[in-house]
Design an enzyme around this catalytic site. Structure first.
Site, short mmCIF file in Angstrom:
data_model
loop_
_atom_site.label_atom_id
_atom_site.label_comp_id
_atom_site.label_asym_id
_atom_site.label_seq_id
_atom_site.Cartn_x
_atom_site.Cartn_y
_atom_site.Cartn_z
N LYS A 143 0.80 -1.22 0.00
CA LYS A 143 0.00 0.00 0.00
C LYS A 143 0.84 1.28 0.00
O LYS A 143 0.35 2.32 -0.42
CB LYS A 143 -0.98 -0.01 1.19
CG LYS A 143 -1.96 -1.18 1.16
CD LYS A 143 -2.59 -1.37 -0.19
CE LYS A 143 -3.63 -2.47 -0.31
NZ LYS A 143 -3.36 -3.75 0.29
N TYR A 169 -12.97 -14.07 1.90
CA TYR A 169 -12.00 -13.02 2.23
C TYR A 169 -11.64 -13.03 3.72
O TYR A 169 -12.51 -13.05 4.58
CB TYR A 169 -12.56 -11.64 1.86
CG TYR A 169 -11.64 -10.53 2.34
CD1 TYR A 169 -10.52 -10.17 1.60
CD2 TYR A 169 -11.86 -9.88 3.56
CE1 TYR A 169 -9.64 -9.20 2.06
CE2 TYR A 169 -10.99 -8.91 4.02
CZ TYR A 169 -9.89 -8.58 3.27
OH TYR A 169 -9.01 -7.63 3.74
N TYR A 219 -3.85 -12.31 3.03
CA TYR A 219 -3.21 -12.05 1.74
C TYR A 219 -2.03 -12.97 1.46
O TYR A 219 -2.13 -13.93 0.70
CB TYR A 219 -2.77 -10.57 1.65
CG TYR A 219 -3.92 -9.60 1.74
CD1 TYR A 219 -4.80 -9.43 0.69
CD2 TYR A 219 -4.13 -8.84 2.89
CE1 TYR A 219 -5.86 -8.54 0.76
CE2 TYR A 219 -5.19 -7.94 2.98
CZ TYR A 219 -6.05 -7.79 1.91
OH TYR A 219 -7.09 -6.92 1.99
C1 LIG Z 1 -4.13 -4.95 0.01
C2 LIG Z 1 -3.19 -6.08 0.12
C3 LIG Z 1 -3.05 -7.00 -0.94
C4 LIG Z 1 -3.89 -6.95 -2.18
O1 LIG Z 1 -3.46 -5.94 -3.04
P1 LIG Z 1 -4.48 -5.29 -4.07
O2 LIG Z 1 -3.68 -4.26 -4.74
O3 LIG Z 1 -5.63 -4.73 -3.26
O4 LIG Z 1 -4.99 -6.36 -4.97
C5 LIG Z 1 -2.11 -8.00 -0.81
N1 LIG Z 1 -1.36 -8.13 0.31
C6 LIG Z 1 -1.49 -7.29 1.34
C7 LIG Z 1 -0.67 -7.53 2.54
C8 LIG Z 1 -2.40 -6.23 1.28
O5 LIG Z 1 -2.52 -5.41 2.32
#
Ligand SMILES: *Cc1c(COP(=O)(O)O)cnc(C)c1O
Length: 344
Positions: free
Chosen positions: A53, A271, A297
């Site tokens: 991010k 999710y 994730y």
């Molecule tokens: C938000 C996030 C993702 C996913 O990324 P996107 O760009 O939203 O598809 C993957 N890993 C982590 C740790 C995240 O915070």
């Protein structure tokens, strides 16, 4: 660098990341999986425990500053890393930050609502709102706009960082640039990769990386692992982002639908919900490489990578790059579930 990507320089960018992030070999995981695996450490982008991010938010904060904003409004899951990094960037810039926490994950305990990214957001001074229905993306988007309207009526100058489709995918520009960073690193070290494995959630990371690689003439396969929705819907989302990127940058549509690879075999039950393959992958990475992955994730992405190696989508001995997108603080919000998994 941006001259390689058409009009990219017209989008204001506020630096928030420590770049480039390193690419590390993962010899013990490689031996375990029968691949030549290396890891792009985007968990080490610096700001507030880092993650993918920081690269995305550089463009939103650039736009917010250009608009003269004094307040940031953002929405995400309760354990959102996006919200945590946005709150940290806002603190650093002396901006106020209002965050909307969407209840996307059912049946979570008090720890999930207090620990990890929630604790960090509170420490950063984020004003928190709750949104009850995490599957209603359009509704969550309208609700943050309503928060911004209220702030505007109070004389503040809010900038909303949107997550739902229907807004230009500014965040994906961070991963268009990351594609160039990776290509430069591979060239400098004289190494080659056959495939990248990456999380596919909002799709900014997946779409940005795929578009950036193709715009640079690189045919490295990009495997998105679904962490939010099933593959058919996610293909549409990635295709949409790639078309928008072409338009924003004034470049050709270099990504065809056939080039969008998605695997949703480790998404269930949904999710942010831990499943056995993900818990196993988290333990495997920790014990092979001393590397921490998170349940929503990166743990799911590693579980997907394991599955793609097992079914030979990733050929034996292929050179594979795992993009570690961060998420480390959320690990602590899943402590009880992980402890249960570790019990003999
Ligand atoms: C938000 C996030 C993702 C996913 O990324 P996107 O760009 O939203 O598809 C993957 N890993 C982590 C740790 C995240 O915070």
């Amino acid at each position: 660098m941006s001259t390689r990507f058409g009009r990219l320089a017209v989008y204001p960018r506020l630096p928030l990341s420590v770049l480039p992030t390193v690419i590390e070999p993962a010899p013990r995981l490689s031996a375990e999986l029968g691949l030549k695996l290396s890891i792009k450490r985007d968990d080490l982008t610096g700001l507030a425990f880092g993650g993918n991010k920081t690269r995305q938010l550089e463009f939103y904060f650039g736009a917010a500053q250009a608009a003269g904003a004094d307040t940031i409004v953002i929405t995400g899951a309760v354990q959102s890393n996006y919200v945590r990094v946005a709150a940290a960037a806002a603190a650093r810039l002396g901006m106020e930050v209002h965050v909307q926490a969407e209840e996307r994950v059912p049946d979570m305990d008090a720890l999930y609502h207090q620990s990890g990214n929630i604790l960090l957001g509170d420490l950063l001074g984020a004003v928190r709102y709750s949104y009850p229905d995490g599957e209603d993306e359009a509704g969550a988007d309208r609700a943050v706009q309503a928060i911004a309207d209220t702030l505007r009526a109070q004389g503040k100058r809010p900038y909303v960082i949107p997550l739902a489709p229907g807004h230009p995918p500014l965040g994906a520009l961070g991963y268009v640039l990351a594609a160039a960073e990776i290509v430069d690193q591979l060239q400098a070290s004289g190494t080659r990769i056959d495939a990248v494995v990456v999380a596919s959630g909002s799709g900014f990371t997946h779409a940005g990386l795929l578009f950036g690689l193709r715009a640079l003439g690189q045919d490295i396969a990009v495997h998105g692992i679904c962490v939010r929705r099933a593959a058919p819907a996610q293909v549409q989302r990635i295709a949409g982002h790639c078309r928008e990127l072409a338009g924003m940058l004034g470049l050709a549509e270099v990504v065809s639908d056939r080039d969008i690879r998605l695997f949703d075999g480790v998404l269930a039950p949904g999710y942010g919900q831990l499943n056995p393959a993900t818990a196993d992958a988290i333990v495997l990475a920790a014990r092979c490489e001393g590397l921490f992955l998170d349940p929503p994730y990166t743990g799911k992405v590693m579980a997907g990578l394991v599955a793609l190696a097992a079914n030979r989508t990733l050929a034996q001995d292929a050179n594979v790059l795992f993009l570690h997108t961060g998420g480390t603080p959320a690990l602590f919000a899943y402590g009880p579930q992980l402890q249960d998994w570790l019990k003999p």
